[in-house]
Design a protein around this motif. Sequence first.
Motif, short mmCIF file in Angstrom:
data_model
loop_
_atom_site.label_atom_id
_atom_site.label_comp_id
_atom_site.label_asym_id
_atom_site.label_seq_id
_atom_site.Cartn_x
_atom_site.Cartn_y
_atom_site.Cartn_z
N LEU A 140 5.16 18.58 18.67
CA LEU A 140 4.68 17.24 18.93
C LEU A 140 5.28 16.25 17.93
N THR A 141 5.19 14.97 18.27
CA THR A 141 5.60 13.95 17.30
C THR A 141 4.85 14.14 16.00
N SER A 142 3.54 14.36 16.09
CA SER A 142 2.71 14.50 14.88
C SER A 142 3.05 15.76 14.10
N ASP A 143 3.60 16.78 14.74
CA ASP A 143 4.04 17.97 14.01
C ASP A 143 5.21 17.67 13.10
N ASN A 144 5.89 16.57 13.36
CA ASN A 144 7.08 16.22 12.60
C ASN A 144 6.83 15.11 11.59
N VAL A 145 5.55 14.80 11.34
CA VAL A 145 5.21 13.84 10.30
C VAL A 145 5.18 14.55 8.95
N VAL A 146 5.85 13.95 7.98
CA VAL A 146 5.86 14.47 6.61
C VAL A 146 4.76 13.82 5.79
N PHE A 147 4.53 12.55 6.01
CA PHE A 147 3.44 11.86 5.31
C PHE A 147 3.02 10.62 6.08
N PHE A 148 1.81 10.17 5.82
CA PHE A 148 1.30 8.88 6.27
C PHE A 148 0.90 8.07 5.04
N ASP A 149 1.29 6.80 4.99
CA ASP A 149 0.73 5.86 4.02
C ASP A 149 -0.33 5.05 4.75
N LEU A 150 -1.56 5.12 4.26
CA LEU A 150 -2.73 4.61 4.99
C LEU A 150 -3.46 3.57 4.16
N MET A 151 -3.85 2.47 4.81
CA MET A 151 -4.75 1.50 4.22
C MET A 151 -6.15 1.77 4.75
N THR A 152 -7.11 1.99 3.87
CA THR A 152 -8.47 2.30 4.30
C THR A 152 -9.27 1.02 4.50
N ALA A 153 -10.44 1.15 5.11
CA ALA A 153 -11.27 -0.02 5.40
C ALA A 153 -11.70 -0.74 4.14
N ASP A 154 -11.82 -0.01 3.02
CA ASP A 154 -12.25 -0.65 1.77
C ASP A 154 -11.07 -1.07 0.90
N GLY A 155 -9.87 -1.10 1.46
CA GLY A 155 -8.73 -1.68 0.75
C GLY A 155 -7.90 -0.73 -0.07
N ARG A 156 -8.17 0.56 -0.04
CA ARG A 156 -7.36 1.51 -0.79
C ARG A 156 -6.09 1.88 -0.02
N ARG A 157 -5.04 2.15 -0.76
CA ARG A 157 -3.82 2.69 -0.14
C ARG A 157 -3.66 4.12 -0.59
N VAL A 158 -3.61 5.03 0.37
CA VAL A 158 -3.51 6.44 0.05
C VAL A 158 -2.36 7.04 0.85
N ARG A 159 -1.83 8.12 0.32
CA ARG A 159 -0.82 8.90 1.04
C ARG A 159 -1.46 10.21 1.48
N ALA A 160 -1.29 10.53 2.74
CA ALA A 160 -1.77 11.79 3.28
C ALA A 160 -0.56 12.66 3.63
N SER A 161 -0.55 13.86 3.07
CA SER A 161 0.54 14.79 3.33
C SER A 161 -0.01 16.20 3.17
N ALA A 162 0.85 17.18 3.26
CA ALA A 162 0.41 18.56 3.07
C ALA A 162 -0.13 18.78 1.66
N ASP A 163 0.32 17.95 0.70
CA ASP A 163 -0.09 18.13 -0.70
C ASP A 163 -1.11 17.11 -1.17
N GLU A 164 -1.18 15.97 -0.52
CA GLU A 164 -2.10 14.90 -0.93
C GLU A 164 -3.07 14.63 0.22
N HIS A 165 -4.35 14.74 -0.06
CA HIS A 165 -5.37 14.55 0.97
C HIS A 165 -5.05 15.37 2.23
N PRO A 166 -4.91 16.67 2.10
CA PRO A 166 -4.47 17.50 3.24
C PRO A 166 -5.43 17.45 4.42
N GLU A 167 -6.74 17.27 4.18
CA GLU A 167 -7.66 17.20 5.31
C GLU A 167 -7.43 15.91 6.11
N LEU A 168 -7.18 14.82 5.43
CA LEU A 168 -6.84 13.57 6.12
C LEU A 168 -5.52 13.72 6.86
#
Length: 452
Positions: A140-168
């Motif tokens: 799938l397209t999502s199987d080929n994602v290495v990371f997401f940079d995400l802005m949360t509702a409360d204004g935080r910027r986080v990176r989600a990847s296999a190593d950072e926030h893996p559940e997200l």
Amino acid sequence: MELLTPASPGYDRARRVRNARIDRRPALIARCADADDVTAALALARRRGLPVAVRGGGAHVAGWGTCDDGMVLDLSGMKRLEIDPDARLAIAEPGLTWGEFDAATQQHGLALPGPRNTDVGIAGHTLGGGVGDLSRQFGLTSDNVVFFDLMTADGRRVRASADEHPELFWGLRGGGGNFGVVVRFGFRLHPVTHVLAGPLVHPARHAPAVLRTARDWLATAPDEASLVALAWTAPPVPFVPEQLHFERSVVLIPTWFGAPEQGDEVLASLRNVGPRPVSDGVRRMRYADYQRLLPSPPGFREQNVYNRGELLPELSDAVIDDLLTRWAAAGPNFSVVLGALGGAIGRAPAGPTAFTHRDARWFVEICAQWYGAPESAVHLRPALDGWRALQPVSRGPYLNLLPDPEPEWVRAAYGPATYERLVRLKTTWDPDNVFRFNATIPPRLEEDTREA
């Protein structure tokens, strides 16, 4: 950042999405140019207590890129794209369409599994799992994602990847836009420059035999092969012979992504066995041209759309016959699309994700597309009856083609275990359900937590 209110020039056009059936009036439209604009827009929404609808390409059939009385976060101007051809990596912003993305990656002979419609945005397609013709080979397209940079509702910027926030990271690969605003995607690319592909056009009377041949072919086809089949009233597109313009016909579009010398042999049983096509357009072509074989119709933004996709483990004779009976009885604005799944999709090459129904072998899209009255029962009824008839054999609906946002269908798209895991994730990352104009996964309320 540009802000539009209902009194602003251009507001009426800016509030529209691709599906003309969707007629929403947001209180505010925030046109963002970069991640800082997204941060500022989310802060403004918090101050005003506005829920947020997020729009990338604005193509989702349910109109999730807009809302009544809230803020539309319009990301369509965020189109930066960096490509590292040696690492086969793309870093992309969410306003890109697939046509724009493919044009850039093809300059380096690279591609990413994605839809054939080049007007669709990359963001929503990816977050909903993302099925494409390359998916049997590369997932799938999502199987080929290495990371997401995400802005949360409360204004935080986080990176989600296999190593950072893996559940997200797990939840963003198929869980939709429930957890925040993705401002950058990191994608793994694959070498693809040319394909052997093209339309095989048959008259309607051949439909039962043609679809059975296609099904049986896919059962033994290598992962480098893919297929889409359309039962439609043919528009006057170049690959349809003139005698079949505006007539019912069936089109197979087989594709071979593998070694060129093997392609003719792999596709031979579709081209030469059973009813012969009235037109055989299979040829070697550039991947970018292949992606444009089925363009959007003229005036597509004025078109009413009700399309729903179901994921099937098999395509039985009974299902084929029922689909074709419904197609024959409906008007010219009703069509059926069958897409090949299986291969790498079932193997989950990047590990578990929130896309659940990986054992499906076929994607069945029931389509009603028309101009005029947006709630026309004449056009809607065949489509509604069509997908409902598939429920006894469907694994569940495909999130990216789910026009029915009722909770029962969102749950069906994930299955019980995945849905409950997503609820926990939503409770962590968006407990106030700011991002609810989507296939909503509501957070667990505090009293629900105490009872549990």
